[in-house]
Enzyme design. Structure first.
Site, PDB file in Angstrom:
ATOM      1  N   HIS A   1      20.745  22.396   3.656  1.00 14.40           N
ATOM      2  CA  HIS A   1      21.878  21.685   3.048  1.00 14.40           C
ATOM      3  C   HIS A   1      22.683  22.580   2.104  1.00 14.40           C
ATOM      4  O   HIS A   1      23.630  22.124   1.466  1.00 14.40           O
ATOM      5  CB  HIS A   1      21.325  20.479   2.262  1.00 14.40           C
ATOM      6  CG  HIS A   1      22.325  19.391   2.000  1.00 14.40           C
ATOM      7  ND1 HIS A   1      22.876  18.627   3.004  1.00 14.40           N
ATOM      8  CD2 HIS A   1      22.886  18.932   0.844  1.00 14.40           C
ATOM      9  CE1 HIS A   1      23.722  17.750   2.483  1.00 14.40           C
ATOM     10  NE2 HIS A   1      23.757  17.922   1.170  1.00 14.40           N
TER      11      HIS A   1
ATOM     12  N   ASP B   1      17.844  20.404   7.252  1.00 17.03           N
ATOM     13  CA  ASP B   1      18.439  19.810   6.054  1.00 17.03           C
ATOM     14  C   ASP B   1      17.506  18.712   5.548  1.00 17.03           C
ATOM     15  O   ASP B   1      17.188  17.769   6.270  1.00 17.03           O
ATOM     16  CB  ASP B   1      19.809  19.237   6.444  1.00 17.03           C
ATOM     17  CG  ASP B   1      20.614  18.722   5.273  1.00 17.03           C
ATOM     18  OD1 ASP B   1      20.018  18.120   4.363  1.00 17.03           O
ATOM     19  OD2 ASP B   1      21.836  18.914   5.300  1.00 17.03           O
TER      20      ASP B   1
ATOM     21  N   SER C   1      28.552  17.155   2.453  1.00 19.29           N
ATOM     22  CA  SER C   1      27.645  16.124   1.951  1.00 19.29           C
ATOM     23  C   SER C   1      28.453  14.927   1.449  1.00 19.29           C
ATOM     24  O   SER C   1      29.191  14.337   2.240  1.00 19.29           O
ATOM     25  CB  SER C   1      26.735  16.728   0.879  1.00 19.29           C
ATOM     26  OG  SER C   1      25.652  15.874   0.609  1.00 19.29           O
TER      27      SER C   1
END
Lengths: 280, 280
Positions: A258, A225, A149
Site C-alpha cells: 500500500h 496490500d 487509498s
C-alpha cells in the site's frame, strides 16, 4: 474576492517548478496548503491539470516528495496539483484516530456537527480550488484526476459525480465501496449521519451503477496490500464496470503493498494514461 | 563472526525490492540500519553495487524515499546501498547542533574523545558494511559511489582514498574542501583535533592533488543552492582537476537548490554515468 496565495516553498525540479502555497479557504473556513508542479514551457499552449488526492494521514507533501511523478509530468507537460486531505488547524475539529478528522476528510461535504462547518472537501475541490488554480496559473481547462487509498476513493468519486469536468480518472489502491467497509462506515457515520441512504452519493461502486457518461479509468492494486481484503475490495468496482460495460482497467500488481514505493513504481503509467486524454 | 541482519521493512518496487535492515556494528559499537534496493533479476550475472551517502541530518531513508533512483536502478540492474550517516542510539555521543554528532559523521574515523569510540564511519563503509553486503546479497564485486552534500564529501573522499575499490564516483552539491569551510572545520576540530595537518587525509581537494589512479567523477551543483558560496565551493575541486588533468565533470544546474528535488532531477544521469563503468 480573489483569495491570496502565499508561496511557502519553491524548488526547481526537472526543468519546472515544485511549489507549495497557503491560502485562506472560504469553503473550509481555515487556512489550507497545496502543492503544485509546473512543468517547463512546451510551446505556446497552456498545460492541462492532473489532480492527485492523497490517502489517510497524508498531506499535500507525501505525493510531491515520494512518488517521483514530476519526471513524467515534466516530459509530458502536465501540471500536477496536490491538495491537502482535509481542513486543518486549531479551529478545525479533530479526532484522536488516524481515520477521522484532520487528515481524513474523505473528499465529501459533512452534514453532521461538529464536522459540517469545515469538512467540505468536495466543494473545495470542485469549486474553490479549481478557480484558484485557473486564476493564478497558466493552465488549460482540461483536467484529469487520480488518487491513492482514501484519495483513490476521492478521485473516482469526484470523476463519477463530475464526468464532464474530467477527461479521465485513475487510482492506486482505492477505497471503491466506502459504504460497505470499516474505514468508510466509520467516516460516513461521523460526517453524514446514520441514514445510509445519504451515503450512496459518495460511493464509487454505487455511482458507477448510475453512470451515464463513462470516463476512461485505470486502477492499480498491489496483491500484498494489507488493506486489500477488508477496506479496498477493487473486485466490487470491477464487477460493476463489467456489468455496465464501463471503461475501467484493473491491474493487480503481484507483490506490491500500500506504500508510496508501490505508487512510485506505477505512477508513470498513470501519467501516460491521463496524457492520452489530456493532450488529445 | 557473521553479523546478523534483521529485516525491518520490505517493499516491492519497480520489479525489485526495497529493503531496510538493522545490524549490530562491531566497528561503530552500536546498532545500525541501512536501506538497500535489489533490482529484479537480469540474466545470470550478479548486479554491481552503487553506494549512496546522505547529507547532514539525514538517515538511510531520505534517498530511498525521495530521490526516485530505484526506477533507473531497476532498468540498469544496479543494487543501491544506502547507509546511515553516523552511529546512532543512546550509547552514542551526540551534540545539540545539527552539524555535529549523530547524523553528522562526516564519513571519517574520529580520534578525539568522546567521539572516537563510535564515530568510525570510514572503517564501517570500507570494511564492515561491504563484507556484510557481499556476504548476504547476490552482488558482483564491482562498486561505485555517490552522495549528497556531506555525503558528497564522503563519496568523493572514499573514492579518492580507495581508487582501486570503486570504478567511478559522483556527487550532488558536495562539500569538496572540508578543511577550509565552516561545516568541515567544526566537525574536523571535534572529531580529529586541532592539528590541521591531520585533517588533510579527509579532504577531497587535497586528496585529488595527490591522486595517482584517477577515476571518472561527475559533480552536479545547483546555482541557487543556499550553501554553495560558504560550504560547498565546487570550483576549488574543479581547479585541482584542471591542474591535474583529473577526469572530473562539473555541471552547474541553473536555478536548482540543495534539496532532494534537485537530486531527483539528476539522479538518473548519475546512475547512467556509473552504469557505464559498473556494467563495462
Amino acid at each position: 474576492m480573489v483569495s491570496t496565495l502565499e508561496l511557502l516553498e519553491e524548488h526547481r525540479m526537472f526543468g519546472g517548478w515544485q511549489q507549495r502555497y497557503r491560502h485562506q479557504s472560504a469553503t473550509l473556513n481555515c487556512s489550507m496548503t497545496f502543492s503544485i508542479f509546473l512543468p517547463g514551457p512546451k510551446g505556446d499552449t497552456a498545460p492541462p491539470v492532473l489532480w492527485f488526492l492523497a490517502g489517510l494521514t497524508c498531506s499535500d507533501e507525501n505525493f510531491s516528495t515520494k512518488a517521483g511523478a514530476q519526471r513524467a509530468a515534466a516530459e509530458l507537460g502536465l501540471v500536477l496539483v496536490m491538495p491537502d486531505t482535509s481542513p486543518r488547524g486549531e479551529v478545525v475539529p479533530n479526532d484522536e484516530a488516524y481515520d477521522l478528522g484532520q487528515g481524513a476528510g474523505f473528499y465529501l461535504n459533512a452534514t453532521q456537527a461538529p464536522w459540517d462547518a469545515h469538512f467540505r472537501m468536495y466543494d473545495y475541490l470542485t469549486e474553490e480550488l479549481p478557480v484558484l488554480i485557473a486564476g493564478n496559473f497558466n493552465v488549460s481547462d482540461k483536467q484529469a484526476i487520480m488518487g491513492h487509498s482514501m484519495g483513490g476513493h476521492g478521485a473516482l468519486m469526484l470523476a463519477l459525480r463530475n464526468p464532464q469536468r474530467y477527461v479521465s480518472a485513475s487510482a492506486f489502491a482505492p477505497i471503491v465501496n466506502p459504504t460497505q467497509v470499516p474505514w468508510g462506515e466509520k467516516a460516513f457515520t461521523a460526517y453524514l449521519g446514520e441514514d445510509r441512504a445519504l451515503w450512496e452519493a459518495w460511493d464509487s461502486c454505487l455511482l458507477m451503477q448510475q453512470a451515464t457518461h463513462p470516463l476512461p479509468m485505470l486502477l492499480d492494486q498491489g496483491d500484498s496490500d494489507q488493506f486489500l481484503a477488508d477496506q479496498l475490495r477493487p473486485e466490487r468496482l470491477e464487477a460493476v464496470a463489467s456489468e455496465k460495460n464501463y471503461p475501467l482497467t484493473v491491474r493487480i500488481q503481484p507483490g506490491y503493498d500500500h506504500s508510496y514505493y508501490f505508487i512510485a513504481s506505477f505512477v508513470e503509467d498513470h501519467l501516460r494514461f491521463h496524457a492520452r486524454y489530456l493532450l488529445a
